[in-house]
Design a protein around this motif. Sequence first.
Motif, PDB file in Angstrom:
ATOM      1  N   LEU A  71      -8.071  77.136  13.014  1.00 42.79           N
ATOM      2  CA  LEU A  71      -8.328  75.834  12.747  1.00 42.79           C
ATOM      3  C   LEU A  71      -8.013  74.953  14.169  1.00 42.79           C
ATOM      4  O   LEU A  71      -8.676  73.935  14.565  1.00 42.79           O
ATOM      5  N   GLU A  72      -6.781  75.125  14.817  1.00 41.96           N
ATOM      6  CA  GLU A  72      -6.526  74.637  15.799  1.00 41.96           C
ATOM      7  C   GLU A  72      -7.515  74.779  17.035  1.00 41.96           C
ATOM      8  O   GLU A  72      -7.946  73.938  17.980  1.00 41.96           O
ATOM      9  N   LEU A  73      -8.018  76.001  17.159  1.00 41.95           N
ATOM     10  CA  LEU A  73      -8.808  76.455  18.037  1.00 41.95           C
ATOM     11  C   LEU A  73     -10.261  75.569  17.947  1.00 41.95           C
ATOM     12  O   LEU A  73     -10.763  75.028  19.014  1.00 41.95           O
ATOM     13  N   VAL A  74     -10.712  75.371  16.620  1.00 44.49           N
ATOM     14  CA  VAL A  74     -11.790  74.616  16.535  1.00 44.49           C
ATOM     15  C   VAL A  74     -11.696  73.278  16.674  1.00 44.49           C
ATOM     16  O   VAL A  74     -12.441  72.525  17.274  1.00 44.49           O
ATOM     17  N   ARG A  75     -10.444  72.530  16.475  1.00 42.52           N
ATOM     18  CA  ARG A  75     -10.270  71.285  16.977  1.00 42.52           C
ATOM     19  C   ARG A  75     -10.152  71.262  18.446  1.00 42.52           C
ATOM     20  O   ARG A  75     -10.771  70.056  19.004  1.00 42.52           O
ATOM     21  N   ALA A  76      -9.656  72.115  19.114  1.00 41.03           N
ATOM     22  CA  ALA A  76      -9.673  72.076  20.688  1.00 41.03           C
ATOM     23  C   ALA A  76     -11.168  72.310  21.008  1.00 41.03           C
ATOM     24  O   ALA A  76     -11.539  71.497  22.083  1.00 41.03           O
ATOM     25  N   ILE A  77     -12.074  72.727  20.401  1.00 39.28           N
ATOM     26  CA  ILE A  77     -13.610  73.152  20.729  1.00 39.28           C
ATOM     27  C   ILE A  77     -14.296  71.600  20.393  1.00 39.28           C
ATOM     28  O   ILE A  77     -15.071  71.212  21.297  1.00 39.28           O
ATOM     29  N   GLU A  78     -13.768  70.912  19.417  1.00 38.54           N
ATOM     30  CA  GLU A  78     -14.532  69.620  19.033  1.00 38.54           C
ATOM     31  C   GLU A  78     -13.979  68.547  19.988  1.00 38.54           C
ATOM     32  O   GLU A  78     -14.708  67.725  20.083  1.00 38.54           O
ATOM     33  N   GLN A  79     -12.669  68.634  20.634  1.00 41.37           N
ATOM     34  CA  GLN A  79     -12.163  67.737  21.494  1.00 41.37           C
ATOM     35  C   GLN A  79     -12.662  67.967  23.004  1.00 41.37           C
ATOM     36  O   GLN A  79     -12.115  67.380  23.767  1.00 41.37           O
ATOM     37  N   GLU A  80     -13.481  69.143  23.001  1.00 45.65           N
ATOM     38  CA  GLU A  80     -13.813  69.674  24.383  1.00 45.65           C
ATOM     39  C   GLU A  80     -12.747  69.735  25.511  1.00 45.65           C
ATOM     40  O   GLU A  80     -13.014  69.060  26.891  1.00 45.65           O
ATOM     41  N   SER A  81     -11.579  70.238  25.022  1.00 45.24           N
ATOM     42  CA  SER A  81     -10.440  70.451  26.023  1.00 45.24           C
ATOM     43  C   SER A  81     -10.607  71.846  26.471  1.00 45.24           C
ATOM     44  O   SER A  81     -10.171  72.843  25.758  1.00 45.24           O
ATOM     45  N   GLY A  82     -11.041  71.991  27.755  1.00 45.64           N
ATOM     46  CA  GLY A  82     -11.270  73.241  28.143  1.00 45.64           C
ATOM     47  C   GLY A  82      -9.998  74.124  28.136  1.00 45.64           C
ATOM     48  O   GLY A  82     -10.010  75.379  27.935  1.00 45.64           O
ATOM     49  N   PHE A  83      -8.798  73.663  28.559  1.00 48.85           N
ATOM     50  CA  PHE A  83      -7.539  74.403  28.632  1.00 48.85           C
ATOM     51  C   PHE A  83      -7.264  74.837  27.241  1.00 48.85           C
ATOM     52  O   PHE A  83      -6.524  76.003  27.030  1.00 48.85           O
ATOM     53  N   ASP A  84      -7.150  73.787  26.431  1.00 49.72           N
ATOM     54  CA  ASP A  84      -6.714  74.107  25.020  1.00 49.72           C
ATOM     55  C   ASP A  84      -7.681  75.307  24.568  1.00 49.72           C
ATOM     56  O   ASP A  84      -7.279  76.104  23.794  1.00 49.72           O
ATOM     57  N   ILE A  85      -8.984  75.500  24.704  1.00 53.49           N
ATOM     58  CA  ILE A  85      -9.959  76.285  24.281  1.00 53.49           C
ATOM     59  C   ILE A  85      -9.475  77.512  24.703  1.00 53.49           C
ATOM     60  O   ILE A  85      -9.321  78.554  24.065  1.00 53.49           O
ATOM     61  N   ARG A  86      -9.397  77.835  26.089  1.00 56.64           N
ATOM     62  CA  ARG A  86      -8.849  79.164  26.631  1.00 56.64           C
ATOM     63  C   ARG A  86      -7.559  79.740  25.863  1.00 56.64           C
ATOM     64  O   ARG A  86      -7.453  80.659  25.784  1.00 56.64           O
ATOM     65  N   GLU A  87      -6.502  78.679  26.112  1.00 53.11           N
ATOM     66  CA  GLU A  87      -5.317  78.923  25.598  1.00 53.11           C
ATOM     67  C   GLU A  87      -5.185  79.604  24.134  1.00 53.11           C
ATOM     68  O   GLU A  87      -4.638  80.538  23.760  1.00 53.11           O
ATOM     69  N   ARG A  88      -5.832  78.912  23.293  1.00 52.85           N
ATOM     70  CA  ARG A  88      -5.924  79.097  21.765  1.00 52.85           C
ATOM     71  C   ARG A  88      -6.885  80.324  21.606  1.00 52.85           C
ATOM     72  O   ARG A  88      -6.249  81.382  20.846  1.00 52.85           O
ATOM     73  N   ALA A  89      -7.679  80.554  22.324  1.00 56.17           N
ATOM     74  CA  ALA A  89      -8.498  81.863  22.267  1.00 56.17           C
ATOM     75  C   ALA A  89      -7.775  82.731  22.682  1.00 56.17           C
ATOM     76  O   ALA A  89      -7.981  83.929  22.066  1.00 56.17           O
ATOM     77  N   GLU A  90      -7.243  82.753  23.846  1.00 56.34           N
ATOM     78  CA  GLU A  90      -6.346  83.895  24.407  1.00 56.34           C
ATOM     79  C   GLU A  90      -5.205  84.194  23.189  1.00 56.34           C
ATOM     80  O   GLU A  90      -4.750  85.533  22.909  1.00 56.34           O
TER      81      GLU A  90
END
Length: 415
Positions: free
Chosen positions: A372-391
């Motif tokens: 859910l936190e990864l989805v929120r990062a995708i919605e907020q278009e935060s490249g750093f958070d997307i990569r960090e949470r996906a990893e």
Amino acid sequence: MHDLPILGQVALGYSPVIDRQHAVVATRLTVFPDQPDAATDVDALLAAVDVVWPPEAGDGTPALSLNPRPLRPGAARPAATLRPVSLNLAGERLLADVLAAPPRPQAMIEVPAFLAAEPAFAERLIAHAEAGGTLLIKGRPLGELPAAVLDAFSFAIVDHDAAPIGAALGGLAELRAGARTMGAVDAALQRGAVATLGWPSDEPVARSGRPGVPPDVQVVMQLIQGVDREEPVARLEAVLKRDPTLGFRLLRYLNSPAFGLSVEISSFGHALMMLGYQRLKRWLALLLASSSRSAAAKPLMYEAVRRGLLMEEMARDSGDAEMRGEMFICGVFSLLDQLLQQPAADLLKSVPVPERVRQALVDETGPFHPYLELVRAIEQESGFDIRERAEGLLLARAELNRAVLAALAAARALD
């Protein structure tokens, strides 16, 4: 889309374009290349965009026609039309390469104001616009733009609380970005914007003194409770008859292309026979999240549908059908507190959900919460958070991006 190497070389985020009727009229797709200065397979990227937002209608005719036009500085600006997808390309090299490609009739391209002011970009912008492309300028340029460059743009993107641009950008129609609540969205629209960019899902939820849920929402809650207890079809149909429009909407969902059934579902009983109790429960969850009749709730309902589909897609390769169903419900219900303006802990006392879903939504723990936190990062278009949470979830970049695009495509089919 599964054989496009480009999906392993970028991170993707998305957000809505919301018009004055609170309808979502377009999607902004933000692309973060891993190496901003490296060459990118633009053809493959645009091919992926074409899958989700086809350039042609089902009968082979263009969904939106391009209008090649000679630009005449100082001439009256033609009426601008919002296209289904706006490409926000976070890399100068990638932006330049996309501008050099033939314009897509369904796409708009965002250009930072500081790049629009560079002479090296001027020819690309003018040529793209003359070929029929739709360009948006982001922010205010530090100095006056040449008339030919300014005339290449159809829209301007400015902060939601900034002063109106007025004549500073030649009377461009405004999109306002960054509004995080419906109050901020309405304020931006009142300032003259034709639409806003971003999710208005930061609305605080009152903790006490809220009225009960609307009657139509109560009907869906009772259906979910009945399906959870596996009550007889006749009893469930009796509940559904209290609001016939809900039955119509449920059948519309089940018969949509996104559901992928080979036969048409004709009744609630038929749906139960074809799907079973547990699979039907997930679509009742979608019905509950889209039950609000408030115009202000449209963007939240739009977001809830995409959250559910994206979380389900993230679990697509797990081989665990039960997990996929629970992830879908988790994503859809993650905005239920804002949609119904009641705390999630209170709502979930009336709506039976799996324990892993309750942990994510109430306790902010458990195995689903990181997704859910990864989805929120995708919605907020935060490249750093997307990569960090996906990893952190050991999700490969390509698989995550396929999930994003598949969810957006499925949501469009539902729409």
